[in-house]
Design an enzyme around this catalytic site. Structure first.
Site, PDB file in Angstrom:
ATOM      1  N   SER A  13       0.841  -1.188  -0.134  1.00 38.05           N
ATOM      2  CA  SER A  13       0.102   0.017  -0.084  1.00 38.05           C
ATOM      3  C   SER A  13       0.810   1.258   0.011  1.00 38.05           C
ATOM      4  CB  SER A  13      -0.924   0.221   1.434  1.00 38.05           C
ATOM      5  OG  SER A  13      -1.242   1.442   1.439  1.00 38.05           O
ATOM      6  N   HIS A  38      -1.322  -2.151  -3.954  1.00 37.67           N
ATOM      7  CA  HIS A  38      -2.515  -1.481  -3.340  1.00 37.67           C
ATOM      8  C   HIS A  38      -2.782  -0.118  -3.363  1.00 37.67           C
ATOM      9  CE1 HIS A  38      -5.900  -2.421  -0.441  1.00 37.67           C
ATOM     10  NE2 HIS A  38      -5.481  -1.404   0.161  1.00 37.67           N
ATOM     11  N   ASP A  40      -4.855   2.983  -2.207  1.00 31.37           N
ATOM     12  CA  ASP A  40      -6.125   3.336  -1.415  1.00 31.37           C
ATOM     13  C   ASP A  40      -6.683   4.908  -1.698  1.00 31.37           C
ATOM     14  OD1 ASP A  40      -4.114   2.039   1.214  1.00 31.37           O
ATOM     15  OD2 ASP A  40      -6.106   1.411   0.667  1.00 31.37           O
ATOM     16  N   MET A  42      -9.601   7.659  -1.295  1.00 32.86           N
ATOM     17  CA  MET A  42     -10.248   7.955  -0.267  1.00 32.86           C
ATOM     18  C   MET A  42     -10.863   9.361  -0.626  1.00 32.86           C
ATOM     19  SD  MET A  42      -7.918   7.172   3.076  1.00 32.86           S
ATOM     20  CE  MET A  42      -6.973   5.562   3.157  1.00 32.86           C
ATOM     21  N   HIS A  71      -8.667   0.133  -3.670  1.00 32.03           N
ATOM     22  CA  HIS A  71      -9.321  -0.287  -2.804  1.00 32.03           C
ATOM     23  C   HIS A  71      -9.971   1.398  -2.605  1.00 32.03           C
ATOM     24  CE1 HIS A  71      -9.568  -0.283   2.289  1.00 32.03           C
ATOM     25  NE2 HIS A  71     -10.744  -0.496   1.598  1.00 32.03           N
ATOM     26  N   MET A  73     -12.210   3.692  -0.978  1.00 35.74           N
ATOM     27  CA  MET A  73     -13.031   4.014   0.333  1.00 35.74           C
ATOM     28  C   MET A  73     -13.507   5.434   0.040  1.00 35.74           C
ATOM     29  SD  MET A  73      -9.786   3.075   2.986  1.00 35.74           S
ATOM     30  CE  MET A  73      -8.798   2.890   1.412  1.00 35.74           C
ATOM     31  N   MET A 143     -10.848  -5.592   6.584  1.00 33.56           N
ATOM     32  CA  MET A 143     -10.310  -4.574   7.222  1.00 33.56           C
ATOM     33  C   MET A 143      -9.955  -4.908   8.517  1.00 33.56           C
ATOM     34  SD  MET A 143      -9.887  -2.034   5.078  1.00 33.56           S
ATOM     35  CE  MET A 143      -9.243  -0.910   5.855  1.00 33.56           C
ATOM     36  N   ASP A 181      -6.244  -5.997   5.314  1.00 34.00           N
ATOM     37  CA  ASP A 181      -5.684  -4.833   5.204  1.00 34.00           C
ATOM     38  C   ASP A 181      -5.858  -3.947   6.438  1.00 34.00           C
ATOM     39  OD1 ASP A 181      -6.783  -2.110   2.802  1.00 34.00           O
ATOM     40  OD2 ASP A 181      -5.068  -2.375   4.028  1.00 34.00           O
TER      41      ASP A 181
END
Ligand code: DX5
Ligand code: ZN
Length: 232
Positions: A13, A38, A40, A42, A71, A73, A143, A181
């Site tokens: 990540s 990975h 992330d 957001m 991923h 979010m 998570m 994760d």
């Protein structure tokens, strides 16, 4: 999508990497032996943090051939699926906690595009929330921290409660992936591997390590041995 090794895969990540040198940080993870990147994403609404979007992913796509696990979010993954597909994500995982109507169509669209579709559950969301989507998923992302930030403490109680059940919930032949994760590092690798986990996301532990490759190898080795004992 799975570049099946016999053991657990490591997804690096980049959330806690040096964001001023993101391309180099992705190359560093590749050179250190990470199996995937990975990503992330957001939006500052679904989680109290704001990171990067599809344009950044599109740029990073030119940097490495490693598979990109996105991923998301974000509150509206269904609205932005095409952009993340076009940016070159190999898998797109979003959260089952988002507004319901978009979930099924977004999963179907991701698979229709030939990519892996995943749903993630926050620590306090029961796995049963995934039941309506059984058969639509390639990835279950468990998570083990509250989503939003790297460097948090691993929630061992969540791992104990969810990992093996998540493995059992997916296709019995293991054609799907359980990913973990949050708080992945050499100290938590045994518990994570014992849960039969296929892919371990490791963020701060890699980017804060003196020797990133050694940390990749340590997490992979410990988790793979524990996983093999469990899945035997
Ligand atoms: C948190 C992110 C995780 C995080 C993992 O919301 O989804 O991927 O970057 O970072 P570490 O490994 O530091 O917990
Ligand atoms: Zn993540």
């Amino acid at each position: 999508m799975t570049e099946r090794r016999p053991g657990a895969l490591i997804a690096a990540s980049i959330l806690d990497s040096d964001l001023a040198a993101l391309g180099d940080e992705v190359r560093r993870a590749e050179a250190a032996g990470a199996d995937r990147i990975h990503l992330d994403v957001m939006d500052g609404h679904f989680v109290p943090n704001l990171t990067f979007g599809w344009k950044t992913i599109e740029a990073l796509r030119r940097v490495t051939p490693l598979p990109f696990d996105a991923h998301l979010m974000i509150a509206e993954p269904g609205r932005w699926t095409e952009q993340f597909l076009d940016a070159g994500c190999d898998s797109i995982t979003f959260h089952v906690e988002v507004a319901e109507p978009q979930i099924g169509p977004a999963l179907a669209r991701i698979r229709e595009a030939g990519r892996a579709a995943g749903l993630s559950v926050k620590p306090r969301t029961p796995l049963s929330s995934l039941d309506p989507y059984r058969g639509l998923l390639d990835i279950v992302l468990v998570m083990t921290v509250e989503p939003g930030f790297g460097g948090q403490a691993f929630m061992a109680d969540v791992a104990d409660a969810k990992l093996l059940p998540a493995r059992a919930w997916l296709a019995p032949d293991g054609a799907n992936e359980v990913q973990v994760d949050g708080g992945g590092r050499s100290a938590t690798a045994e518990v994570i591997g014992r849960g039969g986990t296929d892919v371990i996301v490791v963020g701060s532990a890699l980017y804060r390590a003196d020797d990133m490759a050694a940390e990749v190898e340590r997490v992979r080795g410990v988790a793979s041995a524990a996983r093999a004992a469990t899945l035997r």
